[in-house]
Scaffold this active site. Structure first.
Site, mmCIF file in Angstrom:
data_model
loop_
_atom_site.group_PDB
_atom_site.id
_atom_site.type_symbol
_atom_site.label_atom_id
_atom_site.label_comp_id
_atom_site.label_asym_id
_atom_site.label_seq_id
_atom_site.Cartn_x
_atom_site.Cartn_y
_atom_site.Cartn_z
ATOM 1 N N CYS A 1 0.822 -1.204 0.000
ATOM 2 C CA CYS A 1 0.000 0.000 0.000
ATOM 3 C C CYS A 1 0.867 1.270 0.000
ATOM 4 C CB CYS A 1 -0.993 -0.067 1.156
ATOM 5 S SG CYS A 1 -2.500 0.781 0.755
ATOM 6 N N HIS B 1 -3.396 -5.201 1.896
ATOM 7 C CA HIS B 1 -2.723 -5.474 3.182
ATOM 8 C C HIS B 1 -2.709 -6.979 3.483
ATOM 9 C CE1 HIS B 1 -2.337 -1.370 5.028
ATOM 10 N NE2 HIS B 1 -3.175 -1.100 4.038
ATOM 11 N N GLU C 1 -0.986 -8.584 5.491
ATOM 12 C CA GLU C 1 -0.732 -8.868 6.923
ATOM 13 C C GLU C 1 -2.045 -8.921 7.715
ATOM 14 O OE1 GLU C 1 -0.487 -5.989 5.502
ATOM 15 O OE2 GLU C 1 -1.000 -4.377 6.902
HETATM 16 N N1 GLN Z 1 -3.750 6.246 1.012
HETATM 17 C C1 GLN Z 1 -2.448 5.984 1.517
HETATM 18 C C2 GLN Z 1 -1.390 6.824 0.785
HETATM 19 O O1 GLN Z 1 -1.700 7.446 -0.170
HETATM 20 C C3 GLN Z 1 -2.090 4.515 1.446
HETATM 21 C C4 GLN Z 1 -3.059 3.713 2.265
HETATM 22 C C5 GLN Z 1 -2.499 2.500 2.905
HETATM 23 O O2 GLN Z 1 -1.285 2.318 3.025
HETATM 24 N N2 GLN Z 1 -3.379 1.660 3.391
HETATM 25 O O3 GLN Z 1 -0.272 6.860 1.161
#
Ligand code: GLN
Length: 192
Positions: free
Chosen positions: A82, A173, A175
Site C-alpha cells: 500500500c 494489506h 498482513e
Molecule cells: N492512502 C495511503 C497513501 O496514499 C495509502 C493507504 C495505505 O497504506 N493503506 O499513502
C-alpha cells in the site's frame, strides 16, 4: 524452519508494521523493527508497510534516512504494501510526490474513491493455493506497469500484486488476513 536464517526488517515509522513483523516471525524469520537508518545494516530484506505515504516521507526526510532506504531498495529484496508500494513506484499520481522509483509502475493514490475507502475481495492469483483474499484500505491503483513487471493478482483489471526481480509490492494489506502466502513468497525471494 529454513526461514530462520533470515533477518528481515520492517520499517516502523508509522502505520501497520506490527502485523508484518508477527507474520514474518510466524513463518520463522527474524523480524526487526527499523526506526533509524543505521538499523538497515545487515538486513537480508525489508518490508515497507502501509500507512500514509506522505507521513512516511516526512519522517524519512530527516537524518539521511531517505537516501539510505533508496540505496537499500536498489540492493536488497524489498516488499512494499500500500503506502510502501507508493514509495517504491517510479511514478506517483494524484498528486505527484517523491518516491524511490525502483519499481517500474505508476500508481494513483486513493484511487477507489471515498465511498469505497476499504474493501475485502477474493481474487484469482498466480500464487499456488487458490484465490487470494485482499484487504484494501484507501488503496492506490497501479495504472501502468513496465515490461519487467510480473502481475500476480488483480482487481478490476489493474494489478494489485506485482514482482520485479527482488522487489515485491501489493496495493492491499496481506498482513491483515490469515493467508501467509504473500509473506512466504517474499521470504523465498529473500532466500535467493
Ligand atoms: N492512502 C495511503 C497513501 O496514499 C495509502 C493507504 C495505505 O497504506 N493503506 O499513502
Amino acid at each position: 524452519m529454513h526461514n530462520s536464517r533470515f533477518k528481515v526488517g520492517v520499517l516502523a515509522l508509522q502505520g501497520a508494521y506490527d502485523m508484518h513483523a508477527k507474520r514474518l516471525q510466524e513463518l520463522g524469520a527474524e523480524a526487526l523493527l527499523v526506526r533509524k537508518p543505521e538499523q538497515l545494516e545487515g538486513l537480508d530484506g525489508l518490508v515497507i508497510p502501509g500507512g500514509e505515504s506522505t507521513t512516511f516521507l516526512k519522517h524519512l526526510e530527516r537524518a539521511g534516512f531517505y537516501e539510505k532506504l533508496d540505496e537499500f531498495c536498489r540492493a536488497k529484496p524489498v516488499f512494499g504494501t500500500c503506502a510502501g508500494c507508493i514509495l517504491m513506484a517510479k511514478e506517483v499520481e494524484r498528486p505527484p510526490q517523491r518516491s524511490f522509483g525502483v519499481l517500474d509502475i505508476a500508481v494513483e493514490r486513493n484511487a477507489y474513491g471515498r465511498q469505497n475507502e476499504s474493501a475485502i475481495l477474493l481474487a484469482d492469483t498466480a500464487l499456488p493455493g487458490g484465490p487470494l483474499e485482499m484487504v484494501f484500505i484507501r488503496a492506490p491503483r497501479i495504472s501502468r506497469i513496465g515490461p519487467g513487471i510480473e502481475t500476480l493478482a488483480e482487481r478490476e483489471g489493474s494489478p494489485t500484486l506485482v514482482r520485479q526481480g527482488k522487489l515485491l509490492a501489493a496495493t492491499f494489506h496481506p498482513e491483515l488476513t490469515a493467508d501467509s502466502r504473500v509473506h512466504q513468497l517474499f521470504l523465498e525471494m529473500v532466500s535467493k
